[in-house]
Design an enzyme around this catalytic site. Structure first.
Site, PDB file in Angstrom:
ATOM      1  N   SER A   1       0.797  -1.230   0.000  1.00  0.00           N
ATOM      2  CA  SER A   1       0.000   0.000   0.000  1.00  0.00           C
ATOM      3  C   SER A   1       0.825   1.273   0.000  1.00  0.00           C
ATOM      4  CB  SER A   1      -0.962  -0.012   1.180  1.00  0.00           C
ATOM      5  OG  SER A   1      -0.277  -0.209   2.386  1.00  0.00           O
TER       6      SER A   1
ATOM      7  N   HIS B   1      -5.594  -3.627  -2.320  1.00  0.00           N
ATOM      8  CA  HIS B   1      -5.280  -2.711  -3.423  1.00  0.00           C
ATOM      9  C   HIS B   1      -5.267  -3.415  -4.780  1.00  0.00           C
ATOM     10  CE1 HIS B   1      -4.248   0.649  -0.754  1.00  0.00           C
ATOM     11  NE2 HIS B   1      -3.859  -0.317   0.071  1.00  0.00           N
TER      12      HIS B   1
ATOM     13  N   LYS C   1     -11.958   0.385  -1.712  1.00  0.00           N
ATOM     14  CA  LYS C   1     -11.082   1.025  -2.703  1.00  0.00           C
ATOM     15  C   LYS C   1     -11.727   0.912  -4.091  1.00  0.00           C
ATOM     16  CE  LYS C   1      -7.420  -0.079   0.519  1.00  0.00           C
ATOM     17  NZ  LYS C   1      -7.455   1.150   1.318  1.00  0.00           N
TER      18      LYS C   1
HETATM   19  N1  PMP Z   1      -5.435  -4.037   3.987  1.00  0.00           N
HETATM   20  C1  PMP Z   1      -4.741  -3.137   3.279  1.00  0.00           C
HETATM   21  C2  PMP Z   1      -3.529  -3.593   2.513  1.00  0.00           C
HETATM   22  C3  PMP Z   1      -5.140  -1.807   3.241  1.00  0.00           C
HETATM   23  O1  PMP Z   1      -4.441  -0.906   2.540  1.00  0.00           O
HETATM   24  C4  PMP Z   1      -6.302  -1.420   3.956  1.00  0.00           C
HETATM   25  C5  PMP Z   1      -6.832  -0.007   3.926  1.00  0.00           C
HETATM   26  N2  PMP Z   1      -5.938   0.992   3.768  1.00  0.00           N
HETATM   27  C6  PMP Z   1      -6.973  -2.384   4.698  1.00  0.00           C
HETATM   28  C7  PMP Z   1      -6.528  -3.675   4.674  1.00  0.00           C
HETATM   29  C8  PMP Z   1      -8.176  -2.012   5.513  1.00  0.00           C
HETATM   30  O2  PMP Z   1      -9.295  -1.886   4.728  1.00  0.00           O
HETATM   31  P1  PMP Z   1     -10.561  -1.021   5.194  1.00  0.00           P
HETATM   32  O3  PMP Z   1     -10.325   0.372   4.737  1.00  0.00           O
HETATM   33  O4  PMP Z   1     -11.705  -1.662   4.512  1.00  0.00           O
HETATM   34  O5  PMP Z   1     -10.655  -1.129   6.671  1.00  0.00           O
END
Ligand code: PMP
Length: 421
Positions: free
Chosen positions: A206, A234, A265
């Protein structure tokens, strides 16, 4: 990875010291009273977080009444403001109301939750799926339920905070391997005598936009009879033949035991999912505390996710445009001499260096009407602070070119690239 502004270990609250502190106030709050970093940044106009947006999440947003070009959104498919999805959400509210008033386990399961789970399982090529209220909760629930006292979990050093926290919540021991370093994973797995082993990676990382080396990870995991969990937060919509993620991208759907992710996303909603074989999903249904003890996904979110999924499958040209935009940005940034790390996806880091310069870069772009996100220590090494750009399928070439021209100007002004570059 999550970040703190004060450079402390992101998961360990600062200890209270032996001084008396403020009379009448519990020493517990010393850490709060001493946390001044955010205020210091606010005072010099370099505080980049919690910016208030007054419009839908789209390629342009309104902040303080001004239009800004959005290059910091995870809405990769550009669907968050799609009228068909908004319509689906509205209809769901009309039919099911605004919330479920309970957890999936008891009164909070709707027919559309079950429908969505089947759609996700089919899309990802797994037997069954389970939807959670957020992606964060998915990782907390899945990892802590799977990794028991006798087990070990192996996580990439740069895995998302929710994976780190899920591992911390589980009773088994956690080992971190060097980022995308399969030899290091192999070494840790070799040294482990645990009964059950789970290796957890992000499909697309990320912060830096690089892809997990899944073929090599699968080989090493199989050698040690370790299970693999890929977090496709992602990658959903982005990688894979029909946008169905990292495992499909590498033709490894059967080899990856558990696939998880988020609807927040590409799928323009809120919610999380996990897909696996039927026995694993049934176990998680009855053991994942983040599922059982938390209210279920709201009807509007479920319906929005379903519609987004339908659109992503029906309109592959969106993904094709996302990749054209991504390659255009990556090529142009590299041509300018900027360091984009190992990114090969719509998440594009621009390495700036020290934190002060990174915040100055962010501020200059903000003032020029471009929304980007700075990433600083401890999410990155302190001399490798970066500006994180996120490309959307719906960005026009004019928008991207405008952003690139500004980025080049600022990079020259701040000495990130030579004036002649
Ligand atoms: N896993 C990853 C790799 C993420 O980037 C994110 C959110 N930034 C999440 C899990 C969490 O997802 P959510 O926004 O649905 O809580």
């Amino acid at each position: 990875m999550s970040q703190t502004l004060d450079g402390t270990d992101e998961f360990t609250p600062a200890p209270s010291d032996s001084s008396e502190g403020t009379p009448g106030r519990s020493p517990l709050f010393q850490k709060c009273d001493r946390f001044t970093k955010a205020d210091e940044l606010r005072h010099v106009g370099l505080y980049p977080y919690f910016r208030t947006i007054e419009s839908p999440q789209d390629t342009e947003v309104i902040i303080d009444g001004h239009k800004m070009l959005m290059l910091g959104s995870n809405s990769y498919m550009g669907l968050t403001n799609d009228p068909r999805i908004k319509e689906a959400a509205i209809k769901a509210v009309e039919k099911y109301g605004s919330g479920c008033a309970g957890s999936r386990f008891l009164n909070g399961t709707l027919d559309i939750h079950i429908e969505l789970e089947q759609q996700i399982a089919d899309y990802l090529g797994k037997e069954a799926a389970l939807v959670f209220t957020t992606g964060f909760q998915t990782n907390l629930g899945v990892i802590s339920a799977l990794v028991g006292r006798e087990d070990n979990v192996f996580i990439d050093r740069t895995d998302h905070a929710s994976i780190v926290d899920g591992a911390r919540l589980g009773f088994g021991k956690t080992f971190k391997f060097m980022h995308n370093d399969v030899d290091d994973l192999d070494r840790l797995l070799s040294n482990s005598s645990a009964k059950g082993k789970l290796s957890v990676v992000d499909g697309i990382y990320s912060m830096e936009g690089d892809i997990a080396k899944l073929p090599a990870i699968v080989k090493v995991a199989q050698k040690h009879r370790a299970a693999i969990f890929v977090d496709d937060a992602h990658s959903l919509g982005v990688l894979g033949k029909i946008g169905n993620g990292t495992a499909d991208h590498f033709d490894l759907v059967d080899e990856v035991d558990v696939i998880g992710g988020t609807f927040s996303k590409s799928l323009a909603s809120i919610g999380g999912y996990v897909a696996a074989d039927r026995a694993t999903i049934d176990y998680l249904k009855h053991h994942a505390r983040a599922l059982i003890f938390s209210a279920s996904m709201a009807p509007a979110c479920v319906a929005a996710t379903q519609k987004a999924l339908e659109i992503i499958i029906a309109e592959p040209e969106r993904r094709e445009q996302l990749w054209r935009n991504t390659h255009f940005m990556l090529n142009e940034l590299k041509r300018m001499g900027l360091d984009t790390g190992d990114s090969e996806t719509p998440i594009i880091p621009v390495v700036i260096g020290e934190m002060e310069k990174c915040f100055a870069f962010w501020r200059a772009l903000h003032d020029a009407g471009i929304f980007v996100n700075p990433v600083v220590a401890p999410a990155t090494p302190s001399n490798r602070c970066l500006i994180r750009l996120s490309v959307m399928a719906t960005h026009t070439e004019e928008q991207l070119s405008r952003a690139l021209a500004t980025i080049e100007l600022v990079a020259k002004k701040l000495g990130v690239i030579g004036a002649a570059a």
